[in-house]
Design a protein around this motif. Structure first.
Motif, PDB file in Angstrom:
ATOM      1  N   UNK A 312     -69.422  16.735 -53.924  1.00  0.00           N
ATOM      2  CA  UNK A 312     -70.406  15.706 -53.603  1.00  0.00           C
ATOM      3  C   UNK A 312     -69.917  14.312 -53.958  1.00  0.00           C
ATOM      4  N   UNK A 313     -69.225  14.211 -55.086  1.00  0.00           N
ATOM      5  CA  UNK A 313     -68.666  12.926 -55.491  1.00  0.00           C
ATOM      6  C   UNK A 313     -67.568  12.481 -54.522  1.00  0.00           C
ATOM      7  N   UNK A 314     -66.726  13.406 -54.092  1.00  0.00           N
ATOM      8  CA  UNK A 314     -65.671  13.081 -53.117  1.00  0.00           C
ATOM      9  C   UNK A 314     -66.286  12.548 -51.828  1.00  0.00           C
ATOM     10  N   UNK A 315     -67.319  13.211 -51.346  1.00  0.00           N
ATOM     11  CA  UNK A 315     -67.969  12.765 -50.099  1.00  0.00           C
ATOM     12  C   UNK A 315     -68.551  11.370 -50.259  1.00  0.00           C
ATOM     13  N   UNK A 316     -69.219  11.113 -51.389  1.00  0.00           N
ATOM     14  CA  UNK A 316     -69.826   9.792 -51.618  1.00  0.00           C
ATOM     15  C   UNK A 316     -68.766   8.697 -51.686  1.00  0.00           C
ATOM     16  N   UNK A 317     -67.681   8.981 -52.390  1.00  0.00           N
ATOM     17  CA  UNK A 317     -66.638   7.964 -52.570  1.00  0.00           C
ATOM     18  C   UNK A 317     -65.952   7.648 -51.246  1.00  0.00           C
ATOM     19  N   UNK A 318     -65.599   8.675 -50.476  1.00  0.00           N
ATOM     20  CA  UNK A 318     -64.956   8.416 -49.178  1.00  0.00           C
ATOM     21  C   UNK A 318     -65.906   7.680 -48.225  1.00  0.00           C
ATOM     22  N   UNK A 319     -67.169   8.003 -48.303  1.00  0.00           N
ATOM     23  CA  UNK A 319     -68.152   7.311 -47.453  1.00  0.00           C
ATOM     24  C   UNK A 319     -68.217   5.829 -47.822  1.00  0.00           C
ATOM     25  N   UNK A 320     -68.301   5.543 -49.118  1.00  0.00           N
ATOM     26  CA  UNK A 320     -68.402   4.153 -49.570  1.00  0.00           C
ATOM     27  C   UNK A 320     -67.129   3.367 -49.259  1.00  0.00           C
ATOM     28  N   UNK A 321     -65.984   4.002 -49.439  1.00  0.00           N
ATOM     29  CA  UNK A 321     -64.719   3.329 -49.122  1.00  0.00           C
ATOM     30  C   UNK A 321     -64.656   2.995 -47.634  1.00  0.00           C
ATOM     31  N   UNK A 322     -65.002   3.966 -46.803  1.00  0.00           N
ATOM     32  CA  UNK A 322     -64.974   3.765 -45.355  1.00  0.00           C
ATOM     33  C   UNK A 322     -65.909   2.639 -44.938  1.00  0.00           C
ATOM     34  N   UNK A 324     -67.085   0.095 -46.732  1.00  0.00           N
ATOM     35  CA  UNK A 324     -66.606  -1.205 -47.193  1.00  0.00           C
ATOM     36  C   UNK A 324     -65.387  -1.669 -46.391  1.00  0.00           C
ATOM     37  N   UNK A 325     -64.464  -0.737 -46.131  1.00  0.00           N
ATOM     38  CA  UNK A 325     -63.244  -1.081 -45.406  1.00  0.00           C
ATOM     39  C   UNK A 325     -63.566  -1.555 -43.995  1.00  0.00           C
ATOM     40  N   UNK A 326     -64.484  -0.864 -43.320  1.00  0.00           N
ATOM     41  CA  UNK A 326     -64.857  -1.247 -41.958  1.00  0.00           C
ATOM     42  C   UNK A 326     -65.606  -2.578 -41.948  1.00  0.00           C
ATOM     43  N   UNK A 327     -66.448  -2.804 -42.945  1.00  0.00           N
ATOM     44  CA  UNK A 327     -67.146  -4.091 -43.034  1.00  0.00           C
ATOM     45  C   UNK A 327     -66.163  -5.232 -43.276  1.00  0.00           C
ATOM     46  N   UNK A 328     -65.209  -5.016 -44.174  1.00  0.00           N
ATOM     47  CA  UNK A 328     -64.199  -6.052 -44.452  1.00  0.00           C
ATOM     48  C   UNK A 328     -63.360  -6.337 -43.216  1.00  0.00           C
ATOM     49  N   UNK A 329     -63.009  -5.279 -42.494  1.00  0.00           N
ATOM     50  CA  UNK A 329     -62.206  -5.450 -41.276  1.00  0.00           C
ATOM     51  C   UNK A 329     -62.983  -6.210 -40.209  1.00  0.00           C
ATOM     52  N   UNK A 330     -64.255  -5.882 -40.080  1.00  0.00           N
ATOM     53  CA  UNK A 330     -65.098  -6.559 -39.093  1.00  0.00           C
ATOM     54  C   UNK A 330     -65.271  -8.030 -39.450  1.00  0.00           C
ATOM     55  N   UNK A 331     -65.482  -8.309 -40.738  1.00  0.00           N
ATOM     56  CA  UNK A 331     -65.645  -9.707 -41.182  1.00  0.00           C
ATOM     57  C   UNK A 331     -64.362 -10.503 -40.956  1.00  0.00           C
ATOM     58  N   UNK A 332     -63.227  -9.850 -41.197  1.00  0.00           N
ATOM     59  CA  UNK A 332     -61.940 -10.521 -40.986  1.00  0.00           C
ATOM     60  C   UNK A 332     -61.747 -10.856 -39.522  1.00  0.00           C
ATOM     61  N   UNK A 333     -62.150  -9.952 -38.647  1.00  0.00           N
ATOM     62  CA  UNK A 333     -62.010 -10.185 -37.202  1.00  0.00           C
ATOM     63  C   UNK A 333     -62.888 -11.354 -36.747  1.00  0.00           C
ATOM     64  N   UNK A 334     -64.133 -11.396 -37.286  1.00  0.00           N
ATOM     65  CA  UNK A 334     -65.057 -12.431 -36.874  1.00  0.00           C
ATOM     66  C   UNK A 334     -64.668 -13.817 -37.374  1.00  0.00           C
ATOM     67  N   UNK A 335     -63.918 -13.820 -38.503  1.00  0.00           N
ATOM     68  CA  UNK A 335     -63.518 -15.098 -39.068  1.00  0.00           C
ATOM     69  C   UNK A 335     -62.353 -15.741 -38.342  1.00  0.00           C
ATOM     70  N   UNK A 336     -61.680 -14.964 -37.493  1.00  0.00           N
ATOM     71  CA  UNK A 336     -60.502 -15.509 -36.788  1.00  0.00           C
ATOM     72  C   UNK A 336     -60.941 -16.259 -35.533  1.00  0.00           C
TER      73      UNK A 336
END
Length: 336
Positions: A312-322, A324-336
């Motif tokens: 359960x902890x593995x699932x939660x951590x991978x979900x949160x990482x994914x 955050x990573x997708x949000x950061x990537x999207x924000x980076x794209x929009x800032x360009x």
């Protein structure tokens, strides 16, 4: 690359040669016209065809170590980049591998002492469940290696094998000793044999002339309907990726989710690692539990409960990482 590689090479070679021996442009033009004939080109083509591949091969041989070191350095830098994103997930996954490895070893030794009276009537079932648990643990280690190097598609392809191992493990766990014995003894069958599922007939769960498939074996296992629908769908997704299907050939789990265009991935990617990380951990738990629950003891009970919580902890951590990573990537794209 130019349209006529060898032709251009002929012209360049002759130009270089004539430039060295000719004193004037007029002399150069005269000599060029003199040499530049069909017979000359034919001879040059044959010469180049025989010599150029050898020179290319020699160049590769000379530069092999250089390219290898450059690729290793690039790979090291990429792994550091992945660690910054997925490192906590990798840590949890790696610990899962380590503790299950230790427990499988401990349980196998306990079987010889604390459960020796139970073994005679379950000799083959115990052996086959152990083999399948070990096989899934080894495959899980391979998946982690692929994930830690940015090969999410290939990692998820291996999940397919883990899923099949897990289903066979559950089917044998729920069947009689004769089924396990037939599975174990089938290892000596001719590798060219077409009936890979003959062993399941000893379970008495199939009609005599019924054509058996993996899906039918899956359907004989006792799963809740929602569970069966979800996991068989994920298995088919892995099959699409593994086999040469239109979907598996043209699509990838590892593309940037904010990318507009479709592409065929060659190389490493930081995207799409969560699916293999989560799914393989869940399936590893199941094949391990089938083996450990054959003869329950207090140590196995404590371990399986703790492992379930860890999954359960593995699932939660991978979900949160994914997320955050997708949000950061999207924000980076929009800032360009």
């Amino acid at each position: 690359m130019d349209k006529d590689y060898l032709f251009n090479m002929c012209v360049e070679s002759m130009t270089d040669y004539l430039s060295e021996i000719c004193q004037t442009q007029k002399e150069f033009d005269e000599q060029f016209d003199k040499y530049f004939t069909e017979d000359f080109l034919t001879k040059m083509y044959k010469l180049l065809i025989n010599s150029v591949p050898g020179k290319v091969f020699s160049f590769w041989l000379d530069e092999c170590s250089k390219y290898y070191k450059e690729d290793q350095e690039e790979n090291f830098n990429f792994q550091e980049y992945l660690e910054n994103i997925w490192g906590h997930g990798f840590e949890l996954s790696n610990l899962l591998y380590s503790v299950i490895l230790d427990e499988l070893d401990s349980y196998s030794r306990r079987l010889e002492t604390e459960h020796k009276d139970d073994l005679p009537g379950n000799k083959y079932k115990c052996k086959v469940l152990q083999l399948l648990a070990n096989r899934n643990l080894q495959t899980y280690a391979s998946i982690l290696c692929l994930m830690q190097n940015g090969f999410g598609d290939q990692a998820f392809m291996l999940f397919r094998n883990m899923f099949e191992n897990s289903i066979f493990s559950k089917f044998i766990f729920e069947s009689n000793e004769q089924t396990a014995k037939a599975f174990y003894e089938a290892q000596n069958k001719d590798i060219k044999s077409k009936d890979d599922f003959s062993w399941v007939r000893y379970s008495n769960k199939f009609d005599k002339n019924e054509r058996i498939s993996f899906k039918k074996i899956f359907e004989k296992c006792k799963f809740e309907k929602n569970y069966a629908d979800i996991w068989y769908g994920q298995y088919k997704l892995a099959c699409k990726l593994l086999h040469t299907t239109p979907q598996g050939t043209s699509k990838t789990l590892c593309s940037n989710p904010t990318a507009d265009e479709m592409f065929s991935l060659v190389g490493q990617s930081p995207f799409g690692l969560n699916l293999a990380g989560e799914h393989s951990a869940i399936i590893l738990e199941e094949s391990t539990r089938n083996y450990l629950c054959l003869f329950y003891d207090e140590k196995s009970l404590v371990f399986t409960v703790a492992i379930h919580k860890w999954i359960g902890e593995i699932r939660n951590v991978y979900y949160e990482i994914t997320k955050k990573f997708e949000e950061d990537t999207d924000n980076l794209k929009q800032s360009k």
